[in-house]
Design a protein around this motif. Structure first.
Motif, short mmCIF file in Angstrom:
data_model
loop_
_atom_site.label_atom_id
_atom_site.label_comp_id
_atom_site.label_asym_id
_atom_site.label_seq_id
_atom_site.Cartn_x
_atom_site.Cartn_y
_atom_site.Cartn_z
N LYS A 100 36.44 39.24 27.97
CA LYS A 100 37.40 39.96 28.81
C LYS A 100 37.90 41.14 28.00
CE LYS A 100 41.29 36.91 27.71
NZ LYS A 100 42.31 36.06 28.26
N PRO A 101 38.35 42.20 28.67
CA PRO A 101 38.81 43.39 27.94
C PRO A 101 40.02 43.08 27.06
CG PRO A 101 38.49 43.88 30.27
CD PRO A 101 38.39 42.39 30.12
N ALA A 102 40.10 43.78 25.96
CA ALA A 102 41.27 43.66 25.08
C ALA A 102 42.47 44.30 25.78
CB ALA A 102 40.99 44.36 23.75
N GLU A 103 43.65 43.94 25.34
CA GLU A 103 44.87 44.47 25.98
C GLU A 103 44.94 45.99 25.93
OE1 GLU A 103 48.58 42.62 25.03
OE2 GLU A 103 47.66 40.63 25.03
N ALA A 106 40.44 50.40 27.81
CA ALA A 106 40.48 51.21 29.03
C ALA A 106 40.12 50.38 30.25
CB ALA A 106 39.51 52.39 28.89
N LEU A 107 39.35 49.32 30.06
CA LEU A 107 39.04 48.40 31.15
C LEU A 107 40.23 47.47 31.36
CD1 LEU A 107 35.41 47.54 30.04
CD2 LEU A 107 36.08 49.07 31.90
N GLU A 108 40.69 47.35 32.58
CA GLU A 108 41.90 46.58 32.86
C GLU A 108 41.71 45.07 32.84
OE1 GLU A 108 44.04 47.84 36.38
OE2 GLU A 108 42.98 49.75 36.27
N GLY A 109 40.58 44.60 33.29
CA GLY A 109 40.38 43.17 33.47
C GLY A 109 40.86 42.73 34.84
N THR A 110 40.59 41.51 35.17
CA THR A 110 40.94 40.97 36.48
C THR A 110 42.45 40.89 36.63
OG1 THR A 110 39.07 39.51 36.02
CG2 THR A 110 40.18 39.18 38.08
N PRO A 111 43.00 41.32 37.77
CA PRO A 111 44.45 41.24 37.96
C PRO A 111 44.96 39.81 37.81
CG PRO A 111 43.44 42.55 39.69
CD PRO A 111 42.32 41.93 38.92
N GLN A 112 46.00 39.65 37.05
CA GLN A 112 46.60 38.34 36.83
C GLN A 112 47.63 38.06 37.91
OE1 GLN A 112 45.52 36.30 34.14
NE2 GLN A 112 43.97 37.92 34.25
N GLY A 113 47.74 36.80 38.30
CA GLY A 113 48.77 36.40 39.23
C GLY A 113 48.40 36.55 40.69
N ASP A 114 47.27 37.14 41.01
CA ASP A 114 46.84 37.30 42.39
C ASP A 114 45.56 36.48 42.57
OD1 ASP A 114 45.85 38.08 44.88
OD2 ASP A 114 46.58 40.14 44.65
#
Length: 123
Positions: A100-103, A106-114
């Motif tokens: 998964k992308p680092a914090e 530039a890549l956001e990663g999958t939205p959390q919480g949705d």
């Protein structure tokens, strides 16, 4: 380089798993890993990812899947045991499925919480 079809003794398999692939286990002659997902869509993406890597490597795991998990089992059938090929494919699967992308990437990663966008349950 050693013959890639040479089997690795069980005690060495256990040692290497602990050192190299701690989320994998040695059971019934296979090295195994269960990936937890958030649902069927995610499960299918993991299966397709493993399938692509296995086909590219020309080394094919056994897979078992349910709604929210995939178990990957590796053993070299032609060698009747665990070989370097199993460890190499397991490491590649692990690095891709758990990536998964680092914090600060530039890549956001999958939205959390949705839950509409939830994917793998990362370890």
């Amino acid at each position: 380089m050693a013959d890639p079809k040479t089997t690795i003794p069980p005690e060495e398999v256990e040692r290497r798993l602990a050192a190299e692939l701690p989320k994998w286990r040695f059971e019934d002659g296979w090295i195994r890993r269960t990936y937890k997902t958030t649902g069927w869509k995610s499960t299918l993406m993991v299966i397709n990812t493993v399938g692509h890597l296995a086909e590219a490597a020309w080394h094919h795991p056994d897979l078992t899947a349910s709604y929210a998990w995939v178990e990957v089992r590796l053993m070299s059938h032609d060698a009747k045991g665990i070989t370097a090929r199993d460890f190499e494919l397991a490491a590649k699967i692990e690095s891709v499925v758990q990536w998964k992308p680092a914090e600060d990437d530039a890549l956001e990663g999958t939205p959390q919480g949705d839950l509409r966008f939830s994917y793998v349950k990362y370890d």
